[in-house]
Design a protein around this motif. Sequence first.
Motif, PDB file in Angstrom:
ATOM      1  N   MET A  73       0.844  -1.187   0.000  1.00 18.29           N
ATOM      2  CA  MET A  73       0.000   0.000   0.000  1.00 18.29           C
ATOM      3  C   MET A  73       0.885   1.245   0.000  1.00 18.29           C
ATOM      4  SD  MET A  73      -3.120  -0.896   2.580  1.00 18.29           S
ATOM      5  CE  MET A  73      -2.065  -1.028   3.994  1.00 18.29           C
ATOM      6  N   CYS A  74       0.577   2.179  -0.864  1.00 19.31           N
ATOM      7  CA  CYS A  74       1.303   3.438  -0.941  1.00 19.31           C
ATOM      8  C   CYS A  74       0.309   4.586  -0.961  1.00 19.31           C
ATOM      9  CB  CYS A  74       2.160   3.507  -2.206  1.00 19.31           C
ATOM     10  SG  CYS A  74       3.568   2.402  -2.203  1.00 19.31           S
ATOM     11  N   MET A  75       0.747   5.721  -0.481  1.00 23.59           N
ATOM     12  CA  MET A  75      -0.065   6.933  -0.505  1.00 23.59           C
ATOM     13  C   MET A  75       0.882   8.107  -0.701  1.00 23.59           C
ATOM     14  SD  MET A  75      -2.449   8.409   2.533  1.00 23.59           S
ATOM     15  CE  MET A  75      -3.262   9.976   2.406  1.00 23.59           C
ATOM     16  N   SER A  76       0.500   9.024  -1.540  1.00 21.81           N
ATOM     17  CA  SER A  76       1.313  10.207  -1.764  1.00 21.81           C
ATOM     18  C   SER A  76       1.137  11.184  -0.607  1.00 21.81           C
ATOM     19  CB  SER A  76       0.910  10.889  -3.072  1.00 21.81           C
ATOM     20  OG  SER A  76       1.602  12.116  -3.190  1.00 21.81           O
ATOM     21  N   VAL A  77       2.217  11.828  -0.229  1.00 18.57           N
ATOM     22  CA  VAL A  77       2.156  12.857   0.799  1.00 18.57           C
ATOM     23  C   VAL A  77       1.189  13.959   0.369  1.00 18.57           C
ATOM     24  CG1 VAL A  77       3.520  14.608   2.006  1.00 18.57           C
ATOM     25  CG2 VAL A  77       4.488  12.342   1.614  1.00 18.57           C
ATOM     26  N   ASP A  78       1.106  14.223  -0.943  1.00 19.18           N
ATOM     27  CA  ASP A  78       0.194  15.253  -1.448  1.00 19.18           C
ATOM     28  C   ASP A  78      -1.266  14.956  -1.123  1.00 19.18           C
ATOM     29  OD1 ASP A  78       2.347  16.644  -2.488  1.00 19.18           O
ATOM     30  OD2 ASP A  78       2.116  15.785  -4.491  1.00 19.18           O
ATOM     31  N   ASP A  79      -1.610  13.673  -0.990  1.00 17.03           N
ATOM     32  CA  ASP A  79      -2.986  13.289  -0.679  1.00 17.03           C
ATOM     33  C   ASP A  79      -3.304  13.412   0.804  1.00 17.03           C
ATOM     34  OD1 ASP A  79      -3.417  12.691  -3.357  1.00 17.03           O
ATOM     35  OD2 ASP A  79      -2.828  10.589  -3.094  1.00 17.03           O
ATOM     36  N   LEU A  80      -2.289  13.504   1.622  1.00 14.84           N
ATOM     37  CA  LEU A  80      -2.498  13.566   3.061  1.00 14.84           C
ATOM     38  C   LEU A  80      -3.095  14.905   3.501  1.00 14.84           C
ATOM     39  CD1 LEU A  80      -2.189  12.199   5.792  1.00 14.84           C
ATOM     40  CD2 LEU A  80       0.165  13.041   5.866  1.00 14.84           C
ATOM     41  N   GLY A  81      -2.656  15.991   2.901  1.00 13.48           N
ATOM     42  CA  GLY A  81      -3.131  17.324   3.297  1.00 13.48           C
ATOM     43  C   GLY A  81      -4.641  17.473   3.270  1.00 13.48           C
ATOM     44  N   PRO A  82      -5.296  17.169   2.132  1.00  6.82           N
ATOM     45  CA  PRO A  82      -6.760  17.280   2.092  1.00  6.82           C
ATOM     46  C   PRO A  82      -7.442  16.354   3.101  1.00  6.82           C
ATOM     47  CG  PRO A  82      -5.876  17.165  -0.140  1.00  6.82           C
ATOM     48  CD  PRO A  82      -4.732  16.892   0.805  1.00  6.82           C
ATOM     49  N   ALA A  83      -6.889  15.177   3.330  1.00  2.00           N
ATOM     50  CA  ALA A  83      -7.478  14.249   4.304  1.00  2.00           C
ATOM     51  C   ALA A  83      -7.402  14.840   5.711  1.00  2.00           C
ATOM     52  CB  ALA A  83      -6.760  12.899   4.246  1.00  2.00           C
TER      53      ALA A  83
END
Length: 184
Positions: free
Chosen positions: A158-168
Amino acid sequence: ERVTLIEAVFYVLDSCAVAVDGADGAFLAVDFFEGASEHVVDERMAKNIIDACEASHSVRHLVFSTMEYVEEVNRKLVPDEGEERKEEKAGESSDQLSLRAQAAAYARTKKLSCTFVLMPCYSEMFYKLLMPQLVVDEGTGEERAIMTVPTKGDAKVMCMSVDDLGPAVANIFDSYQVYAGHEI
């Protein structure tokens, strides 16, 4: 636009208290990958920020970026194999990940509204994690390259971009009462 970055000396509790004074919320993302030999200092820094948030009269919610407690997961997946397993564990990078989980466990003991965001592997770090690491055998002096990859051919990472963390995280702050005490 909704975020103000404030500098603090994280190993000094009073500096952390000044940094969070007047803040509505705090986002704690401790990077235990930097300075791997300085875990104790990094853990103390995380605890200082948590303590400062708890003592603050303004911080309503702390969002804590953390990871699964790797040692607990390993105990469930891999039976204890005695001294051999302990020696193998000593050099594993899981220590870095477990320190995040230990800091999150510390936050759970506080009278503080928290949401724990369990982060998968950052996609920005994925290829760096796969890069071979040069290891020197202390007994023979022989150098070898070790590359860590999933052990099963069909294993999913599983991977997630740091860029996606902000809106979450912004959504969590907007509805912190809903997310308080939860792991996401």
